[in-house]
Design a protein around this motif. Structure first.
Motif, PDB file in Angstrom:
ATOM      1  N   LYS A   1       0.892  -1.188   0.123  1.00  0.00           N
ATOM      2  CA  LYS A   1      -0.228   0.004  -0.047  1.00  0.00           C
ATOM      3  C   LYS A   1       0.848   1.280   0.072  1.00  0.00           C
ATOM      4  N   PRO A   2       0.482   2.282  -0.730  1.00  0.00           N
ATOM      5  CA  PRO A   2       1.309   3.394  -0.940  1.00  0.00           C
ATOM      6  C   PRO A   2       1.622   4.407   0.227  1.00  0.00           C
ATOM      7  N   TYR A   3       0.777   4.126   1.360  1.00  0.00           N
ATOM      8  CA  TYR A   3       1.120   5.208   2.242  1.00  0.00           C
ATOM      9  C   TYR A   3       2.013   4.606   3.387  1.00  0.00           C
ATOM     10  N   ILE A   4       2.455   3.185   3.135  1.00  0.00           N
ATOM     11  CA  ILE A   4       3.373   2.534   4.169  1.00  0.00           C
ATOM     12  C   ILE A   4       4.709   2.999   3.862  1.00  0.00           C
ATOM     13  N   LYS A   5       5.602   3.511   4.975  1.00  0.00           N
ATOM     14  CA  LYS A   5       6.794   4.216   4.697  1.00  0.00           C
ATOM     15  C   LYS A   5       7.797   3.053   4.651  1.00  0.00           C
ATOM     16  N   THR A   6       8.200   2.681   3.313  1.00  0.00           N
ATOM     17  CA  THR A   6       9.090   1.424   3.414  1.00  0.00           C
ATOM     18  C   THR A   6      10.488   2.214   3.062  1.00  0.00           C
ATOM     19  N   SER A   7      11.517   1.347   3.430  1.00  0.00           N
ATOM     20  CA  SER A   7      12.967   1.718   3.015  1.00  0.00           C
ATOM     21  C   SER A   7      13.764   0.818   3.039  1.00  0.00           C
ATOM     22  N   LEU A   8      14.968   1.018   2.613  1.00  0.00           N
ATOM     23  CA  LEU A   8      16.120   0.022   2.767  1.00  0.00           C
ATOM     24  C   LEU A   8      17.434   0.918   2.808  1.00  0.00           C
ATOM     25  N   SER A   9      18.060   0.448   4.033  1.00  0.00           N
ATOM     26  CA  SER A   9      19.540   1.363   4.385  1.00  0.00           C
ATOM     27  C   SER A   9      20.445   0.498   4.304  1.00  0.00           C
ATOM     28  N   PRO A  10      21.278  -0.004   3.370  1.00  0.00           N
ATOM     29  CA  PRO A  10      22.085  -0.918   3.199  1.00  0.00           C
ATOM     30  C   PRO A  10      23.287  -0.437   4.373  1.00  0.00           C
ATOM     31  N   GLY A  11      23.960  -1.703   4.943  1.00  0.00           N
ATOM     32  CA  GLY A  11      25.010  -1.477   5.782  1.00  0.00           C
ATOM     33  C   GLY A  11      26.182  -0.994   5.341  1.00  0.00           C
ATOM     34  N   SER A  12      26.560  -1.146   3.865  1.00  0.00           N
ATOM     35  CA  SER A  12      27.609  -0.953   3.089  1.00  0.00           C
ATOM     36  C   SER A  12      27.406  -0.831   1.855  1.00  0.00           C
ATOM     37  N   GLY A  13      28.270  -0.158   0.998  1.00  0.00           N
ATOM     38  CA  GLY A  13      27.750  -0.005  -0.722  1.00  0.00           C
ATOM     39  C   GLY A  13      27.966  -1.359  -1.077  1.00  0.00           C
ATOM     40  N   VAL A  14      28.800  -2.470  -0.490  1.00  0.00           N
ATOM     41  CA  VAL A  14      28.646  -3.699  -0.947  1.00  0.00           C
ATOM     42  C   VAL A  14      27.287  -4.492  -0.995  1.00  0.00           C
ATOM     43  N   VAL A  15      26.778  -4.175  -0.061  1.00  0.00           N
ATOM     44  CA  VAL A  15      25.094  -4.705  -0.075  1.00  0.00           C
ATOM     45  C   VAL A  15      24.230  -4.277  -1.292  1.00  0.00           C
ATOM     46  N   THR A  16      24.613  -3.044  -1.658  1.00  0.00           N
ATOM     47  CA  THR A  16      23.783  -2.427  -2.850  1.00  0.00           C
ATOM     48  C   THR A  16      24.422  -3.078  -4.135  1.00  0.00           C
ATOM     49  N   TYR A  17      25.743  -3.183  -4.183  1.00  0.00           N
ATOM     50  CA  TYR A  17      26.453  -3.994  -5.256  1.00  0.00           C
ATOM     51  C   TYR A  17      25.921  -5.357  -5.554  1.00  0.00           C
TER      52      TYR A  17
END
Length: 896
Positions: A471-487
């Motif tokens: 649902k669009p009103y739920i505040k979802t987020s991903l904050s990786p612990g390091s750039g390696v995770v995004t990689y």
């Protein structure tokens, strides 16, 4: 004294030898040459303490007697024996690092004022500072969230960052990792951890203390470390050993194999509840047994990270072959890895968990069969309150009606079905008790672990392919612990699916878990407030104390990253995943969680293919220069800091204003008023300023008087370098339960007038009238994150002593470091048994001759008298107290 002279004067210099005969200049203290049978029976964590004591033995700060006590651990472990410990390094994050650098700058001023050399104030012990706690989730669910949040981070914190950059140039032996690099604990694990130091011609074990309680995460890699207060860390940076009571060591034996659907989060929440029941406060936990070999370093780090939640000082996994494999995987230098293994084997600190003859002696052994662990969450208000996923719906519904407390919200039965309709972005929605409004995959506890992160990504992929949405009103987020995770999320192809469900990367740092969750949509807040709903946050972090995550989420659950996504899709915590579907696909078929949950084999196959050494090398080779905004900062180059009187971020603290070289005798506390009368489990979240600055708070009034508008307030964490803001935010938590008033509020009664005031305003009135203050409280006072301002704030409010039933270890140490007296009721006594209301006035007699843990007499204005234990546990702590705190002691030492 030079390093060479120090070693030559060391009574244990005779056990020094080269590690490799072909490299005679590289030596180590070979503890096996002691020929002492006790060494081979010591827990591996205690061996690290022993090596540090032997290497630093100078018969002054560290004595032969201390070495003998550590060797004799099995006999003296129950006797509160004090030993010194010299960690190899110190680690800081920016919320605790800024006040440390502020204190160092102010100490330079104080030393100069007393006629000493200010440049003597310098880190002697290597210090790493990672800027990771300043970013907020202001933007989410958009492709440019990361960029927007980072731009705002620099806009809000430019002054702080310039100050830190000055510190990195003004102080030697201090490395600063710029913002946008990752969470301190993961950067520590993947990059900063040496495992074995190679310095000044000697090899020795890496060890550390940090100004964040989750410093213990690196224990998962076999690096002994734990959290201390900022004040204590500063003393270590200045070359002082930590004085610690030689701990008991609980051996935690792991057996068996985990079930296929179980994640490391499930395991750690199970361990947390188990060890809370065992009782490990102030103790080391050391893991052993064949089950340890089944766990990756990321799994071990997750368990070690949660150490403060089960109350132990450290949670140690000795180095083994899996550790060596991790060093290779994370791109460490091959020659260094070889030296690490050779050294640890030579000194008897390399572990084979399947070799039972290596098992040392422990104070107590407890066991866990990994096969018995089931998927679980933890909440709604404490990390130790584990709930099996299969029981979550029933447990939350029982909490709704239960009496107000850790497992209760006291909602009337006829209101459990309340629903509120609202409009968001043109769509019609409704909220009820248990509705999820925050779903965050947070930085440190789980994002060090590729298995759960890739598991979340694969679950997102299957959910999107099945047509499921959030649902669009739920505040979802991903904050990786390091750039390696995004990689690896990007390379494995799952990032796209995470973003489709709203889990875009919003920043690299400690965000939702510390209260930097940012604002919720206004219609959501209005709906929650209108019906007084118990809305829910679900996060993959390690802290869910009341009032911490967001003011509008009264229930918060810790969960694995895949479960965070599952509850976001469900939109409510009131779902039985076994019986109720997450949604329906395009053909009308019901989709259950089991239909999209990835198998362990699927996850491991992706991990083997995409989590590779090259990505670690690429990310960390440029970590100190990659942030262009940081590179562009213009910081002053003077050795003494030029304080800006107009600054609302950085201010010279008043701690040293009246400091003289001569010691003043201790004074009794006479006719003190009780500022606050508190109960059990008062956390540093209740005491220390954290999160947003409320618009009706004393801190807000101060900032407004300095010409700032509410949108410029920023957070308390960002203003930890300004004592005027921080003292006004002390005890300003909206969930503070003060027995003097009949509601949760950051207020108290000013007894001379009978008025109910904000805590700061009441303290100011008392101070202006010359009255001393104390606080009454219950068990586990100061639990939670290690925050120096949880001690500095009370000190500046004029609180002279705390009277508690028991203390959290780090917080008691911090109180000592600020010269606030931690008093403890005698065994079997508390405020209720003694008939204390807190409305009395208290005289605490401080004798001239002090001894550790001595009893002192307390007399009330009613005529009643009783005794309490003065919790200065060691002679060193008494020395700090007599000096007015650790920093005063160090200034006198440097200036004389």
């Amino acid at each position: 004294m030079t390093q060479r002279a120090l070693i030559m004067s060391n009574p244990f210099a005779w056990i020094v030898e080269p590690l490799d005969p072909n490299q005679p200049a590289k030596k180590f203290f070979n503890l096996n040459k002691l020929g002492d049978g006790r060494y081979g029976r010591l827990p591996f964590s205690i061996r690290v303490l022993l090596e540090a004591a032997i290497r630093n033995c100078d018969e002054f700060l560290v004595k032969k007697e201390d070495v003998e006590n550590i060797l004799n651990w099995n006999v003296v472990q129950h006797k509160s024996v004090e030993v010194p410990f010299n960690p190899a390094r110190v680690i800081l994050q920016d919320l605790t690092g800024v006040p440390a650098v502020v204190d160092f700058a102010a100490m330079r001023d104080a030393v100069k004022k007393l006629g000493g050399d200010p440049e003597k104030i310098n880190p002697i012990c290597p210090a790493d500072l990672v800027i990771d706690h300043s970013i907020q989730v202001d933007f989410s669910r958009r492709s440019d969230s990361l960029q927007k949040n980072q731009e705002l981070e620099f806009e809000r914190n430019k002054e702080r960052f310039e100050f830190l950059k000055w510190g990195s140039q003004a102080f030697h032996n201090m490395k600063i990792i710029p913002p946008g690099s990752g969470i301190v604990h993961q950067v520590n694990l993947e990059y900063l951890a040496r495992v074995v130091f190679d310095q000044n011609g000697y090899y020795y074990p890496d060890s550390l203390v940090g100004t964040d309680s989750h410093t213990t995460m690196v224990d998962g890699l076999g690096v002994l470390g734990w959290g201390v207060g900022g004040i204590e860390a500063e003393a270590v940076m200045l070359g002082q050993p930590i004085s610690m009571v030689l701990p008991e060591v609980i051996g935690y034996k792991l057996l068996g194999n985990p079930q296929p659907l179980v994640t490391s989060t499930d395991l750690v929440l199970t361990v947390t509840k188990h060890l809370r029941q065992v009782g490990v406060v102030g103790k080391f936990v050391e893991f052993f047994g064949p089950g340890v070999a089944q766990l990756s370093i990321a799994d071990r780090a997750t368990i070690a990270n949660m150490c403060p939640e089960y109350g132990a000082t450290a949670a140690f996994f000795p180095v083994d072959e899996v550790s060596i494999g991790y060093l290779t995987q994370t791109g460490r230098d091959e020659e260094k890895i070889k030296q690490i293994k050779n050294y640890l084997m030579a000194v008897g600190m390399f572990r084979d968990f399947n070799n039972f003859s290596q098992d040392p002696d422990f104070t107590q052994v407890v066991e866990l069969d990994l096969h018995t662990v089931v998927p679980c969450c933890s909440g709604p208000k404490r990390p130790q309150d584990k709930v099996a996923v299969s029981e979550m719906k029933k447990d939350f519904e029982s909490c709704l009606g239960a009496k107000q407390g850790f497992k209760g919200f006291q909602i009337a039965p006829d209101r459990h079905g309340d629903r509120v309709k609202f409009v968001y972005n043109g769509g019609d929605f409704e909220l009820t008790h248990g509705s999820v409004v925050i779903a965050a995959i947070t930085s440190c506890t789980n994002t060090s672990n590729p298995s759960v992160m890739l598991g979340a990504g694969l679950l997102a992929k299957k959910a999107v392919e099945a047509g499921l949405t959030v649902k669009p009103y739920i505040k979802t987020s991903l904050s990786p612990g390091s750039g390696v995770v995004t990689y690896y999320l990007r390379e494995s192809g799952v990032m796209h699916y995470l973003a489709q469900l709203g889990f875009d990367v919003v920043g690299y740092g400690c965000m939702t878990c510390i209260g930097n969750s940012g604002p919720l949509p206004e219609p959501v807040v209005e709906a929650i407030t209108q019906a007084d709903l118990v809305a829910v946050g679900v996060l993959s972090g390690n802290r869910n104390f009341e009032g911490r995550i967001h003011p509008n989420t009264r229930a918060n659950y810790l969960a694995s990253p895949p479960l965070v996504i599952a509850y976001a899709i469900a939109g409510s915590i009131r779902i039985d995943f076994e019986k109720e579907p997450l949604g329906v696909d395009a053909k009308g078929k019901e989709i259950f969680l089991r239909d999209i949950w990835p198998t362990r084999d699927e996850i491991q196959a992706v991990e083997r293919q995409y989590v590779i050494p090259g990505m670690f090398k690429e990310v960390y080779q440029k970590i100190e220069t990659v942030n262009e905004s940081w590179n562009a900062l213009d910081a002053p180059s003077d050795k003494l800091y030029t304080w800006n009187p107009k600054s609302t971020y950085i201010k010279s603290p008043p701690f040293f204003e009246n400091l003289t070289l001569e010691l003043q005798p201790p004074k009794s506390i006479v006719d003190a008023y009780v500022l606050l009368n508190l109960g059990d489990s008062v956390t540093t979240d209740h005491i220390s300023p954290a999160g947003n600055i409320a618009r009706n708070s004393p801190a807000a009034r101060y900032l407004t008087s300095r010409g700032l508008t509410p949108r410029e307030f920023n957070s308390y964490g960002s203003r930890r370098g300004n004592d005027a803001v921080m003292v006004r935010g002390t005890f300003a938590n909206i969930r503070l339960s003060n027995k003097f008033i009949n509601k949760q509020a950051p207020q108290t009664i000013h007894f001379p007038s009978g008025e109910t005031l904000d805590v700061f305003d009441a303290a100011e009135r008392y101070k202006q009238a010359g009255h001393a203050l104390i606080v009454l409280t219950g068990k586990e006072y100061g639990s939670g994150s290690s925050r120096d301002w949880a001690a500095k704030g009370p000190f500046l409010l004029g609180i002279k002593a705390i009277l508690a039933e028991s203390y959290e270890r780090i917080h008691r140490s911090n109180l000592v470091g600020m010269g606030v007296i931690p008093l403890q009721y005698l065994p079997g006594e508390d405020a209720e048994i003694l008939g204390l209301t807190g409305r009395e006035r208290y005289t605490i007699v401080i004798p001239e001759e002090l001894a550790p843990r001595m009893n002192v007499q307390i007399t009330l204005d009613t005529g009643k008298t009783f005794q309490a234990i003065m919790r200065f546990d060691t002679d060193v702590e008494l020395t700090y107290f007599l000096n007015g705190g650790i920093l005063n002691y160090m200034i006198r030492k440097m200036a004389s």
